[in-house]
Motif scaffolding. Structure first.
Motif, PDB file in Angstrom:
ATOM      1  N   LYS A  88       4.349  10.289   9.844  1.00 49.79           N
ATOM      2  CA  LYS A  88       5.750  10.727   9.895  1.00 49.79           C
ATOM      3  C   LYS A  88       5.817  12.104  10.564  1.00 49.79           C
ATOM      4  O   LYS A  88       6.676  12.363  11.413  1.00 49.79           O
TER       5      LYS A  88
ATOM      6  N   ASN B 276      -7.415   9.343   1.217  1.00 40.59           N
ATOM      7  CA  ASN B 276      -6.462   9.079   2.318  1.00 40.59           C
ATOM      8  C   ASN B 276      -7.164   9.112   3.670  1.00 40.59           C
ATOM      9  O   ASN B 276      -7.884  10.070   3.970  1.00 40.59           O
TER      10      ASN B 276
ATOM     11  N   SER C 130       0.794  -1.234   0.000  1.00 33.83           N
ATOM     12  CA  SER C 130       0.000   0.000   0.000  1.00 33.83           C
ATOM     13  C   SER C 130       0.826   1.284   0.000  1.00 33.83           C
ATOM     14  O   SER C 130       0.255   2.377   0.008  1.00 33.83           O
TER      15      SER C 130
ATOM     16  N   ARG D 222       8.753  12.271  -5.530  1.00 37.39           N
ATOM     17  CA  ARG D 222       8.381  11.074  -6.299  1.00 37.39           C
ATOM     18  C   ARG D 222       8.635  11.260  -7.793  1.00 37.39           C
ATOM     19  O   ARG D 222       8.560  12.394  -8.288  1.00 37.39           O
TER      20      ARG D 222
ATOM     21  N   SER E  82      -8.800   2.971  -4.356  1.00 35.91           N
ATOM     22  CA  SER E  82      -8.072   4.134  -3.824  1.00 35.91           C
ATOM     23  C   SER E  82      -8.219   5.377  -4.689  1.00 35.91           C
ATOM     24  O   SER E  82      -8.271   5.290  -5.924  1.00 35.91           O
ATOM     25  N   SER E  83      -8.178   6.527  -4.024  1.00 37.43           N
ATOM     26  CA  SER E  83      -8.189   7.802  -4.763  1.00 37.43           C
ATOM     27  C   SER E  83      -6.914   7.977  -5.590  1.00 37.43           C
ATOM     28  O   SER E  83      -6.883   8.835  -6.478  1.00 37.43           O
TER      29      SER E  83
ATOM     30  N   TYR F   7       1.560   1.623  -8.108  1.00 35.61           N
ATOM     31  CA  TYR F   7       0.506   1.315  -7.139  1.00 35.61           C
ATOM     32  C   TYR F   7      -0.858   1.744  -7.686  1.00 35.61           C
ATOM     33  O   TYR F   7      -1.823   0.980  -7.644  1.00 35.61           O
TER      34      TYR F   7
ATOM     35  N   GLU G 299       4.173  12.707  -9.414  1.00 31.62           N
ATOM     36  CA  GLU G 299       3.419  13.077  -8.202  1.00 31.62           C
ATOM     37  C   GLU G 299       1.921  13.180  -8.509  1.00 31.62           C
ATOM     38  O   GLU G 299       1.519  13.485  -9.637  1.00 31.62           O
TER      39      GLU G 299
HETATM   40  N1  GDD Z   1       5.178   9.365   2.576  1.00 34.49           N
HETATM   41  C1  GDD Z   1       5.656  10.609   2.443  1.00 34.49           C
HETATM   42  N2  GDD Z   1       6.816  10.960   3.071  1.00 34.49           N
HETATM   43  N3  GDD Z   1       4.964  11.493   1.699  1.00 34.49           N
HETATM   44  C2  GDD Z   1       5.445  12.753   1.588  1.00 34.49           C
HETATM   45  C3  GDD Z   1       6.628  13.158   2.213  1.00 34.49           C
HETATM   46  C4  GDD Z   1       7.357  12.212   2.994  1.00 34.49           C
HETATM   47  O1  GDD Z   1       8.400  12.485   3.563  1.00 34.49           O
HETATM   48  N4  GDD Z   1       6.834  14.471   1.914  1.00 34.49           N
HETATM   49  C5  GDD Z   1       5.819  14.852   1.140  1.00 34.49           C
HETATM   50  N5  GDD Z   1       4.974  13.818   0.918  1.00 34.49           N
HETATM   51  C6  GDD Z   1       3.772  13.843   0.080  1.00 34.49           C
HETATM   52  C7  GDD Z   1       3.777  12.768  -0.999  1.00 34.49           C
HETATM   53  O2  GDD Z   1       4.600  13.169  -2.110  1.00 34.49           O
HETATM   54  C8  GDD Z   1       2.296  12.696  -1.333  1.00 34.49           C
HETATM   55  O3  GDD Z   1       1.958  13.682  -2.278  1.00 34.49           O
HETATM   56  C9  GDD Z   1       1.619  13.046   0.009  1.00 34.49           C
HETATM   57  O4  GDD Z   1       2.637  13.553   0.868  1.00 34.49           O
HETATM   58  C10 GDD Z   1       0.930  11.858   0.694  1.00 34.49           C
HETATM   59  O5  GDD Z   1       1.840  10.780   0.763  1.00 34.49           O
HETATM   60  P1  GDD Z   1       1.508   9.442   1.624  1.00 34.49           P
HETATM   61  O6  GDD Z   1       1.148   9.794   3.002  1.00 34.49           O
HETATM   62  O7  GDD Z   1       2.670   8.512   1.412  1.00 34.49           O
HETATM   63  O8  GDD Z   1       0.171   8.880   0.962  1.00 34.49           O
HETATM   64  P2  GDD Z   1      -0.279   8.691  -0.577  1.00 34.49           P
HETATM   65  O9  GDD Z   1      -1.280   9.748  -0.877  1.00 34.49           O
HETATM   66  O10 GDD Z   1       0.887   8.547  -1.484  1.00 34.49           O
HETATM   67  O11 GDD Z   1      -0.973   7.254  -0.521  1.00 34.49           O
HETATM   68  C11 GDD Z   1      -1.867   6.912   0.543  1.00 34.49           C
HETATM   69  O12 GDD Z   1      -3.184   7.260   0.187  1.00 34.49           O
HETATM   70  C12 GDD Z   1      -3.713   6.545  -0.930  1.00 34.49           C
HETATM   71  C13 GDD Z   1      -5.119   7.100  -1.182  1.00 34.49           C
HETATM   72  O13 GDD Z   1      -5.060   8.241  -1.971  1.00 34.49           O
HETATM   73  C14 GDD Z   1      -1.716   5.411   0.809  1.00 34.49           C
HETATM   74  O14 GDD Z   1      -2.444   5.079   1.966  1.00 34.49           O
HETATM   75  C15 GDD Z   1      -2.273   4.585  -0.337  1.00 34.49           C
HETATM   76  O15 GDD Z   1      -2.272   3.209   0.022  1.00 34.49           O
HETATM   77  C16 GDD Z   1      -3.706   5.071  -0.599  1.00 34.49           C
HETATM   78  O16 GDD Z   1      -4.266   4.340  -1.673  1.00 34.49           O
END
Ligand code: GDD
Ligand code: NAP
Length: 325
Positions: free
Chosen positions: A191, A177, A83, A277, A124-125, A148, A280
């Motif tokens: 984090k 999310n 995930s 990333r 997922s969104s 993903y 993004e």
């Molecule tokens: N993880 C992470 N760490 N994200 C960061 C950071 C960092 O240090 N700095 C900035 N970000 C930004 C990422 O680039 C992203 O745009 C945003 O924070 C959210 O990152 P995540 O918390 O890792 O979640 P996600 O949106 O990529 O994915 C989550 O949500 C999805 C639903 O939209 C996960 O839970 C997935 O499994 C889920 O499907």
């Protein structure tokens, strides 16, 4: 007789909240866990004795078929997946095996063992990815931006396809999310809450982050698992967006978390280019009008309450760790 539910991914954030929710509704709850040299049952430790856990793996078709025959569930919640989005660039094939083909393996088992089982797929969104339309709803086209996201699009459509091909009661929940104190520490909300607590208590100096401009529609996991259950209680299976309808940037998240502990975030946060990333998803905001109308579902916890809940939980935990050290 009590209804019987099988949860894959029961050791994850959502699995733990859903298991507790279903126990509270009088369900007999079974969980699928994969074998590991060290068990990872911390999230379900508080009610572990009320669950029945079984070993099986999304990669192993026969193990899933055997599991369904043994458990004879009324409902399956397929939450197991790789995930974490960044890992999907490092391990794109494994991500596809778990997150995409794993869904077909679950649905094939349902089709073979008992097509009357109700099936929930954790979509997922991230599937919306780079889409222009805002807010996103059930008819918004997908434009995934990571291996993903691509795997989740496959999982979504194979769920729709088994519903349409075989008449299986299969629902795809397109969840935005959702976070909690049980969130994995690599995800940005946790984090940040963990770092705010550790810096406040003097056991960390800096917080390295990636893109502060990214915006997400963040809700509380405890609210979202109720929507999963509601989808499987309807007369007809369908797909639903689950979201709060509000978005915040990562910068706003950091500001809120550090503000809660009385710190100026700008003194502690550093941008690490390695955390940017390859592609993004800049902004996501969902429209859950359909879920509100048909399921009667609404989020309860606000963004500010969520940040407070997460920072408070991390403060208490880090304090305990410091005292025990
Ligand atoms: N993880 C992470 N760490 N994200 C960061 C950071 C960092 O240090 N700095 C900035 N970000 C930004 C990422 O680039 C992203 O745009 C945003 O924070 C959210 O990152 P995540 O918390 O890792 O979640 P996600 O949106 O990529 O994915 C989550 O949500 C999805 C639903 O939209 C996960 O839970 C997935 O499994 C889920 O499907
Ligand atoms: P999570 O905390 O990462 O949990 C993932 C679960 O999947 C863990 O229990 C993990 O088991 C299990 N798993 C992984 N690979 C497996 C395999 N090969 N066989 C069996 N189990 C396996 O994820 P989450 O946040 O609870 O999310 C639950 C689901 O919703 C996931 O499918 C995720 O992609 C999706 N989703 C999440 C969000 C969100 O914001 N949280 C939003 C939309 C969709 P181990 O403990 O053994 O690792």
């Amino acid at each position: 007789m009590a209804k019987r539910a099988l949860i894959t991914g029961i050791t994850g954030q959502d699995g733990a909240y859903l298991a507790e929710f279903l126990l509270g509704r009088g369900y007999e709850v079974h969980g699928m866990v994969r074998r590991a040299s060290t068990e990872s049952f911390e999230r379900i430790a508080g009610f572990r004795d009320r669950l029945t856990l079984h070993q099986a793996d999304l990669l192993d078709q026969l193990s899933i078929i055997t599991l369904l025959k043994e458990v004879e569930p009324d409902e399956i919640y397929n939450l197991a997946a790789q995930s974490f989005v960044p890992t999907s660039w490092l391990q794109p094939l494994l991500t596809s095996e778990f997150t995409a083909l794993g869904v077909t393996r679950m649905l094939e088992a349902v089709r073979l063992v008992n097509p009357a089982i109700r099936f929930y797929q954790a979509s997922s969104s991230e599937m919306f990815g780079a889409v222009d339309q805002e807010p996103q709803n059930e008819t918004t086209p997908f434009y995934p931006r990571s291996p993903y996201g691509v795997a989740k699009v496959y999982g979504h459509w194979i769920t729709v396809n088994y519903r349409e091909s075989y008449g299986i009661f299969a629902c795809s929940g397109i969840l935005f999310n959702h976070e909690s104190p049980l969130r994995g520490k690599e995800f940005v909300t946790r984090k940040v809450s963990d770092a705010a607590a550790r810096i406040k208590l003097g056991v960390q100096n800096k917080l390295r982050l990636g893109n502060l401009d990214a915006a997400r529609d963040w809700g509380f996991a405890g609210d979202y698992v109720k929507a999963m259950w509601l989808m499987l209680q309807q007369d007809r299976p369908s797909d639903y967006v689950i979201a709060t309808g509000r978005k915040h940037t990562v910068r706003e998240l950091v500001e809120a978390a550090f503000g809660y502990v009385g710190l100026d975030w700008q003194k502690y946060v550093e941008i690490d280019p390695a955390l940017i990333r390859p592609a993004e998803v800049n902004k996501l905001r969902g429209d859950a009008a359909r879920a509100r109308r048909e399921l009667g579902w609404e989020p309860v916890v606000s963004f500010d309450e969520l940040v407070r809940m997460m920072v408070e939980a991390d403060l208490a935990r880090v304090k305990r760790e410091v005292e025990q050290a």
